[in-house]
Structure formats: C-alpha cells, structure tokens
Design an enzyme around this catalytic site. Structure first.
Site, PDB file in Angstrom:
ATOM      1  N   GLU A 151       1.067 -13.566  -4.078  1.00 27.93           N
ATOM      2  CA  GLU A 151       0.721 -12.842  -5.319  1.00 27.93           C
ATOM      3  C   GLU A 151       1.872 -11.943  -5.786  1.00 27.93           C
ATOM      4  OE1 GLU A 151      -1.208  -9.189  -5.358  1.00 27.93           O
ATOM      5  OE2 GLU A 151      -1.842  -9.263  -3.259  1.00 27.93           O
ATOM      6  N   LYS A 186      -1.236  -5.635 -14.835  1.00 27.32           N
ATOM      7  CA  LYS A 186      -1.934  -6.076 -13.612  1.00 27.32           C
ATOM      8  C   LYS A 186      -3.045  -7.025 -14.065  1.00 27.32           C
ATOM      9  CE  LYS A 186      -4.936  -4.104 -10.044  1.00 27.32           C
ATOM     10  NZ  LYS A 186      -5.590  -2.878  -9.585  1.00 27.32           N
ATOM     11  N   VAL A 215      -5.073 -10.666  -6.347  1.00 27.50           N
ATOM     12  CA  VAL A 215      -5.664 -11.700  -5.497  1.00 27.50           C
ATOM     13  C   VAL A 215      -6.544 -12.612  -6.351  1.00 27.50           C
ATOM     14  CG1 VAL A 215      -7.328 -12.100  -3.629  1.00 27.50           C
ATOM     15  CG2 VAL A 215      -5.547 -10.356  -3.363  1.00 27.50           C
ATOM     16  N   ASP A 241     -17.361   0.484  -9.204  1.00 27.76           N
ATOM     17  CA  ASP A 241     -16.038  -0.125  -9.071  1.00 27.76           C
ATOM     18  C   ASP A 241     -16.021  -1.145  -7.932  1.00 27.76           C
ATOM     19  OD1 ASP A 241     -13.387  -0.830  -8.939  1.00 27.76           O
ATOM     20  OD2 ASP A 241     -12.623   1.212  -9.164  1.00 27.76           O
ATOM     21  N   SER A 258     -14.086  -4.828  -6.973  1.00 28.12           N
ATOM     22  CA  SER A 258     -12.949  -5.655  -7.395  1.00 28.12           C
ATOM     23  C   SER A 258     -13.373  -7.054  -7.804  1.00 28.12           C
ATOM     24  CB  SER A 258     -11.939  -5.759  -6.258  1.00 28.12           C
ATOM     25  OG  SER A 258     -10.890  -6.623  -6.623  1.00 28.12           O
ATOM     26  N   ASP A 292     -11.681  -9.476  -7.180  1.00 31.52           N
ATOM     27  CA  ASP A 292     -11.277 -10.338  -6.052  1.00 31.52           C
ATOM     28  C   ASP A 292     -12.503 -10.939  -5.346  1.00 31.52           C
ATOM     29  OD1 ASP A 292      -8.714  -9.429  -6.608  1.00 31.52           O
ATOM     30  OD2 ASP A 292      -8.453  -8.331  -4.716  1.00 31.52           O
ATOM     31  N   LYS A 331      -8.541  -3.463   1.859  1.00 34.39           N
ATOM     32  CA  LYS A 331      -7.756  -2.225   1.995  1.00 34.39           C
ATOM     33  C   LYS A 331      -8.640  -1.067   2.461  1.00 34.39           C
ATOM     34  CE  LYS A 331      -5.665  -2.911  -2.041  1.00 34.39           C
ATOM     35  NZ  LYS A 331      -5.379  -4.328  -2.270  1.00 34.39           N
TER      36      LYS A 331
HETATM   37  N1  PSU Z   1      -2.656  -5.954  -1.029  1.00 37.51           N
HETATM   38  C1  PSU Z   1      -1.636  -5.083  -0.796  1.00 37.51           C
HETATM   39  N2  PSU Z   1      -1.204  -4.328  -1.869  1.00 37.51           N
HETATM   40  C2  PSU Z   1      -1.729  -4.511  -3.142  1.00 37.51           C
HETATM   41  C3  PSU Z   1      -2.786  -5.436  -3.372  1.00 37.51           C
HETATM   42  C4  PSU Z   1      -3.200  -6.137  -2.260  1.00 37.51           C
HETATM   43  O1  PSU Z   1      -1.145  -4.951   0.340  1.00 37.51           O
HETATM   44  O2  PSU Z   1      -1.283  -3.847  -4.074  1.00 37.51           O
HETATM   45  C5  PSU Z   1      -3.364  -5.639  -4.778  1.00 37.51           C
HETATM   46  C6  PSU Z   1      -3.924  -7.063  -4.852  1.00 37.51           C
HETATM   47  O3  PSU Z   1      -3.293  -7.695  -5.927  1.00 37.51           O
HETATM   48  C7  PSU Z   1      -5.401  -6.893  -5.098  1.00 37.51           C
HETATM   49  C8  PSU Z   1      -5.443  -5.648  -5.898  1.00 37.51           C
HETATM   50  O4  PSU Z   1      -5.965  -8.000  -5.744  1.00 37.51           O
HETATM   51  O5  PSU Z   1      -4.487  -4.820  -5.184  1.00 37.51           O
HETATM   52  C9  PSU Z   1      -6.849  -5.072  -5.988  1.00 37.51           C
HETATM   53  O6  PSU Z   1      -6.963  -4.272  -7.124  1.00 37.51           O
HETATM   54  P1  PSU Z   1      -8.409  -3.765  -7.631  1.00 37.51           P
HETATM   55  O7  PSU Z   1      -8.926  -2.925  -6.513  1.00 37.51           O
HETATM   56  O8  PSU Z   1      -8.115  -2.959  -8.888  1.00 37.51           O
HETATM   57  O9  PSU Z   1      -9.223  -4.992  -7.907  1.00 37.51           O
HETATM   58 MN    MN Z   2     -11.562  -1.873  -9.647  1.00 40.43          MN
END
Ligand code: PSU
Ligand code: MN
Length: 309
Positions: free
Chosen positions: A25, A86, A106, A138, A140, A142, A159
């Site tokens: 990614e 993003k 992702v 919130d 994701s 993903d 994470k």
């Molecule tokens: N994994 C990492 N660092 C990142 C991400 C994943 O080690 O920055 C990114 C990925 O692209 C993931 C995104 O899809 O963070 C999730 O963002 P959100 O929580 O806004 O969906």
């Molecule tokens: Mn989000």
C-alpha cells in the site's frame, strides 16, 4: 475497469513470466511515516520482496489511473508531497476523475490488487474500530473491504491505537477469517501479543489452502493474517498504553477526527516515543512482507498448475 489500470514494466513482465507478485500500500508512505524514513522503507520493502523472488507492486492513484507497481520517482512524490489524498473505497472515483494523486489505504489497496489479479498484500496494521467508537462511530473501511474482497492481507494485527477487542468482534460479525501466525493471541502492532484469542495457523501453506478453499466454495471475502512483530523489536503492551492515551488526549483537544485521526495518532506516538515506535513499525512491516512472499509463492505455484483463483 481494465482501462484504468496501469501496470509498471516489472509487474507486466512478472505476469507474463508467471512470476509471483505481491501488493503493497501507499498510505503507509504518505501518511503513516515521516520523511525520509518513509522513502527508505518503501524501497526496503520492495527489495525484500525481490530478494525472495517476488515482484512488489506498490499501488497508488495518479494521472487518472490506478498504478500497479511504482518507480522511484513515484515513491519520492508519495514520500515528500504534503497534498496527497488518503484514499479508501469512497475516494477512488473522485481521485481518478480529478486526476489527483492518491495514496491507497488497506481498503483501497485490496480493491486495486483484486482488480489486478494480485492475491496477497502486505501492510503494517489494518485500520479498525476506534476507541470510543460507541460515540464517534469511527470504524475503518478496511474492515468492510476485508469482508468482500478476496485478498489475503498480512498485517501485525490492527493498530494498537484502536479498540482491538471491538475490532475483532466486528471482523467476526462481517465474516472475516482472522488467523494468528504461529500464535493464538491477536498481536497488537507494536507489541507481539494482546490478551485476545484468535485461531492459530503455523504454515504459509495452511493459509494458502484456506484461501483456495474459500474461493472454490464461492466465499468471496478476504483473510486477515496477524503476524506478530518479532519479540526483539516489540514495545511491551503495558508501556504502549500510556503513550497511546497521551496521543488520544491530544487528538481530542485538537478535535482531530475522520481520516485525519489515524495519521495524527501515529505521528504523535513517534514523537512521544522518540522514534522507537517508528522503528517497531518498520520492523513489523518488513516481517509482514516476508510472510506475504512465502504465502504468495505457495499460492501461485499451486494455482498456476490448475485452479483458477
Ligand atoms: N499500517 C501502518 N501505518 C499506516 C496504515 C497502516 O503501519 O499508516 C494506514 C493503512 O493505510 C490503513 C489506514 O488502511 O492507516 C487506516 O486508516 P483509517 O483508520 O482512517 O481507516
Ligand atoms: Mn476512520
């Protein structure tokens, strides 16, 4: 859709020669890590894959196209520019139509990899259900894409800034298989384990077999492989919790929400830990690329004989 895909020379050749390809990614480059480490990591991940005989296809959106495989100039743009979008599912059409540059999360990388016929994808940690999601909602994108795009995602879990227990519940609700690689504890990104249980698998072959079985059964969903960070690089869970709490408080004070939240928290934690979390992040992604290559090599070898997956 095919006319929107632009393959790099390397990836095109790999497909022609029936060589293995994995997806990587680009949000991790543009939003997940600071410059210049992000650029170094992007190059290192590609090098690791090549050493293992697999061609890396880093994915992003550029010039009205979905780019499958990038060259150094593209990686530099993603690493340095501060106006990169993003991109999750809902942003794909907008960024393509306006010919802007978009880094794929992702979610969007899974979608693009599937369009390109790539079945295995390595990242750091997936997005998930945020802490306090019962108030903020919130969650994701993903997690939704994992439930409907047939790609194997190799991660170090979700994470640790997230609510890991709610994330696993949500994945179960959405029918997403989650496997701990050689562990029955869900890894917590910077730490090799949390106290949450997952199903354990011990070999890349088992993962490849389950994926193929799902496809043959018509179960069109992704698989999340949770590969723990090697212990020598981890930051213990209890120690991380304090740092994460401080970062969450700061996000709240600054009213950071939506797509800005994850990048904000990651970069705050890098500051608080004086770069230790960044080192852990780098090591865990490298580890995920290695496992993704192993899975892909088995999957491709077996499938290229017979089955059409
Ligand atoms: N994994 C990492 N660092 C990142 C991400 C994943 O080690 O920055 C990114 C990925 O692209 C993931 C995104 O899809 O963070 C999730 O963002 P959100 O929580 O806004 O969906
Ligand atoms: Mn989000």
């Amino acid at each position: 859709m095919k006319k929107y895909l632009e393959f790099s020379k390397d990836v095109k050749e790999a497909f022609k020669k029936k060589q293995s390809v994995i997806a990587l990614e680009s949000t991790i480059i543009s939003h997940g890590m600071p410059y210049p480490q992000n650029l170094e990591v992007a190059g290192k991940l590609e090098a690791i894959a090549r050493e293992m005989g697999v061609i890396p296809a880093t994915i992003c959106l550029m010039d009205g196209k979905v780019k499958i495989g990038l060259v150094q100039k593209d990686l530099e743009l993603l690493a340095k520019a501060d106006n990169i979008a993003k991109v999750s599912r809902r942003d794909i059409g907008r960024i393509i139509a306006t010919k802007k540059v978009g880094a794929t999360t992702v979610a969007a990388t899974m979608i693009a990899a599937n369009w390109a016929g790539i079945k295995v994808f390595a990242t750091g940690g997936i997005g998930g259900v945020h802490r306090n999601a019962e108030n903020t909602f919130d969650v994701s994108n993903d997690l939704i894409e994992l439930s409907r795009v047939p790609v194997i995602v190799v991660s170090a879990g979700a994470k640790a800034i997230l609510d890991l227990s709610k994330t696993l519940e949500y994945l179960e609700t959405m029918g997403v298989p989650v496997y701990g690689y050689r562990t029955d504890r869900f890894p917590a990104f910077y730490s090799s384990q949390s106290n949450l249980k997952v199903d354990k698998l011990d070999t890349p072959r088992q993962i490849a077999d389950i994926y193929k079985t799902n496809i043959k059964l018509g179960l069109i969903n992704g698989i999340l492989v949770a590969n723990p960070i090697p212990e020598k690089y981890e930051i213990p869970f209890a120690e991380m919790e304090g740092y994460i709490d401080s970062a969450l408080e700061k996000a709240d004070e600054n009213n950071i929400t939506g797509r800005e939240l994850t990048p904000f928290l990651l970069s705050e934690i890098v500051k608080i830990t004086e770069g230790r979390s960044l080192q852990a992040n780098i090591k865990l992604v490298e580890n995920n690329v290695r496992l993704a290559c192993e899975i892909e090599k088995i999957l491709y070898y077996t499938c290229s004989q017979k089955c059409e997956v």
